[in-house]
Design a protein around this motif. Structure first.
Motif, PDB file in Angstrom:
ATOM      1  N   SER A  32       3.524   8.808   0.555  1.00  0.00           N
ATOM      2  CA  SER A  32       4.112   9.569  -0.549  1.00  0.00           C
ATOM      3  C   SER A  32       3.706  11.034  -0.461  1.00  0.00           C
ATOM      4  N   ASP A  33       4.682  11.916  -0.533  1.00  0.00           N
ATOM      5  CA  ASP A  33       4.405  13.346  -0.577  1.00  0.00           C
ATOM      6  C   ASP A  33       3.946  13.750  -1.972  1.00  0.00           C
ATOM      7  N   LYS A  34       4.369  13.013  -2.967  1.00  0.00           N
ATOM      8  CA  LYS A  34       3.947  13.278  -4.350  1.00  0.00           C
ATOM      9  C   LYS A  34       2.592  12.629  -4.551  1.00  0.00           C
ATOM     10  N   ASP A  35       1.665  13.355  -5.179  1.00  0.00           N
ATOM     11  CA  ASP A  35       0.290  12.872  -5.229  1.00  0.00           C
ATOM     12  C   ASP A  35      -0.427  13.288  -6.499  1.00  0.00           C
ATOM     13  N   ASN A  36      -1.708  13.607  -6.370  1.00  0.00           N
ATOM     14  CA  ASN A  36      -2.493  13.899  -7.566  1.00  0.00           C
ATOM     15  C   ASN A  36      -2.128  15.204  -8.258  1.00  0.00           C
ATOM     16  N   LEU A  37      -1.478  16.127  -7.557  1.00  0.00           N
ATOM     17  CA  LEU A  37      -0.998  17.345  -8.220  1.00  0.00           C
ATOM     18  C   LEU A  37       0.039  16.986  -9.284  1.00  0.00           C
ATOM     19  N   GLU A  38       1.020  16.187  -8.879  1.00  0.00           N
ATOM     20  CA  GLU A  38       2.036  15.745  -9.834  1.00  0.00           C
ATOM     21  C   GLU A  38       1.426  14.861 -10.916  1.00  0.00           C
ATOM     22  N   GLY A  39       0.480  14.007 -10.501  1.00  0.00           N
ATOM     23  CA  GLY A  39      -0.155  13.108 -11.453  1.00  0.00           C
ATOM     24  C   GLY A  39      -0.960  13.855 -12.503  1.00  0.00           C
ATOM     25  N   TYR A  40      -1.658  14.898 -12.088  1.00  0.00           N
ATOM     26  CA  TYR A  40      -2.447  15.674 -13.042  1.00  0.00           C
ATOM     27  C   TYR A  40      -1.544  16.404 -14.030  1.00  0.00           C
ATOM     28  N   LEU A  41      -0.427  16.907 -13.543  1.00  0.00           N
ATOM     29  CA  LEU A  41       0.518  17.575 -14.442  1.00  0.00           C
ATOM     30  C   LEU A  41       1.088  16.576 -15.451  1.00  0.00           C
TER      31      LEU A  41
ATOM     32  N   LEU B 164       0.820  -1.202   0.000  1.00  0.00           N
ATOM     33  CA  LEU B 164       0.000   0.000   0.000  1.00  0.00           C
ATOM     34  C   LEU B 164       0.858   1.258   0.000  1.00  0.00           C
ATOM     35  N   VAL B 165       0.465   2.232  -0.827  1.00  0.00           N
ATOM     36  CA  VAL B 165       1.059   3.567  -0.814  1.00  0.00           C
ATOM     37  C   VAL B 165      -0.071   4.551  -0.539  1.00  0.00           C
ATOM     38  N   ALA B 166       0.092   5.417   0.461  1.00  0.00           N
ATOM     39  CA  ALA B 166      -0.961   6.361   0.827  1.00  0.00           C
ATOM     40  C   ALA B 166      -0.553   7.790   0.500  1.00  0.00           C
ATOM     41  N   ILE B 167      -1.513   8.556  -0.039  1.00  0.00           N
ATOM     42  CA  ILE B 167      -1.308   9.980  -0.272  1.00  0.00           C
ATOM     43  C   ILE B 167      -2.428  10.747   0.417  1.00  0.00           C
ATOM     44  N   GLY B 168      -2.287  12.055   0.460  1.00  0.00           N
ATOM     45  CA  GLY B 168      -3.321  12.897   1.054  1.00  0.00           C
ATOM     46  C   GLY B 168      -2.939  13.413   2.431  1.00  0.00           C
ATOM     47  N   GLY B 169      -3.714  14.386   2.898  1.00  0.00           N
ATOM     48  CA  GLY B 169      -3.400  15.060   4.148  1.00  0.00           C
ATOM     49  C   GLY B 169      -3.426  14.181   5.374  1.00  0.00           C
ATOM     50  N   THR B 170      -4.313  13.191   5.410  1.00  0.00           N
ATOM     51  CA  THR B 170      -4.341  12.283   6.555  1.00  0.00           C
ATOM     52  C   THR B 170      -3.030  11.518   6.666  1.00  0.00           C
ATOM     53  N   ALA B 171      -2.594  10.930   5.557  1.00  0.00           N
ATOM     54  CA  ALA B 171      -1.374  10.118   5.563  1.00  0.00           C
ATOM     55  C   ALA B 171      -0.142  10.949   5.906  1.00  0.00           C
TER      56      ALA B 171
END
Length: 279
Positions: A261-270, A175-182
């Motif tokens: 992971s600090d890298k998330d949907n912002l990087e993914g969308y770009l 499992l890899v978790a992203i988002g503010g909770t993680a």
């Protein structure tokens, strides 16, 4: 070439600025989903907070000379009964808002975190996404929705989580978790007085530790939560429910650990807008 991405989330609005290999992120907590209820009607005050945050970030991006400015929105906007009303408030900013589907949201998180060979879990403010590279799933539960529905009642939170996840099967080898909770749990675990991307990214947390944080925080008065090193005051109300949700998801996946992971949907969308990945 300088590019900017704005994420209109259910709990916060975030900005990613990229110039070649140099990146920076900013966040404003606006809780767009606050008080939206089962009918998912966005309330005036959260909408106003969110529009102001987007306006601020659009100004920062344009002043920084961004050649491209991309804006996307997630669960709170796509599910809102008054979605058109909210989007109309953003029209004066002259931006195009891409309202993602749950599947698209799951995929951009996965690509941004570079989670190939693993399963991505994104605990957000109003939804939780999964993607293992094959099947993308989005569930209507998140930190803001948990707090609005259950407050800090552990039994109520557990019942709510079970209601959403009992009908489905979740499997994950890694499992890899992203988002503010993680990322917030990682900050608390490491006693970080200031957010440090390098310290957070790649942190491995155990299910037992996450469960312990959840129970400890949910039993605390709000004033005591403010004293926890690594816990942003703006997340103090909702982080307990988010931590409990993440720990229960891990249990359902039979996962003892999760990588943050600090890298998330912002990087993914770009990556998506630059043609590096397809949704």
């Amino acid at each position: 070439m300088k590019q900017a991405v704005i994420d209109i989330g259910s709990n916060s609005v975030r900005l990613l600025l990229v110039k070649e290999k140099r990146t920076s992120k900013q966040i404003i907590t606006t809780r767009l989903a606050e008080g939206s209820g089962d009918e998912f009607i966005l309330k005036p005050t959260p909408m106003e907070r969110t529009v102001n945050a987007v306006k601020e970030f659009v100004g920062i991006a344009r002043n920084a000379g961004a050649d491209d400015l991309f804006v996307f929105a997630t669960e709170s906007v796509r599910k809102a009964a008054n979605k058109d009303e909210f989007l109309s408030l953003l029209k004066p900013l002259k931006i195009k808002v891409d309202v993602l589907t749950g599947e698209e949201e799951a995929k951009i998180g996965y690509y941004g975190a570079r989670a190939e060979g693993k399963t991505l879990v994104d605990v957000g403010g109003a939804s939780t996404e999964f993607y293992d590279g094959i099947t993308a799933q989005s569930f209507p539960i998140g930190t803001v929705k948990i707090y609005d529905k259950c407050g800090c009642d552990i039994n109520a939170i557990l019942s709510y989580i079970a209601e959403v996840f009992d009908p489905v099967q979740l499997k994950a080898d890694k499992l890899v978790a992203i988002g503010g909770t993680a990322t917030t749990i990682a900050c608390m675990e490491k006693n970080l007085t200031m957010y440090d991307t390098k310290e957070v990214d790649g942190t491995v947390l155990t299910r037992s530790s996450i469960t312990s944080w959840a129970k400890r925080i949910l039993a605390m008065p709000l004033e005591d939560r403010y004293k926890i090193v690594g816990l942003d005051r703006m997340k103090a109300k909702i982080i307990g429910g988010g931590a409990l949700l993440l720990s229960r998801i891990m249990k359902r996946c039979d996962a003892d650990t999760v990588e943050i992971s600090d890298k998330d949907n912002l990087e993914g969308y770009l990556m998506y807008k630059n043609g590096a990945v397809k949704l």
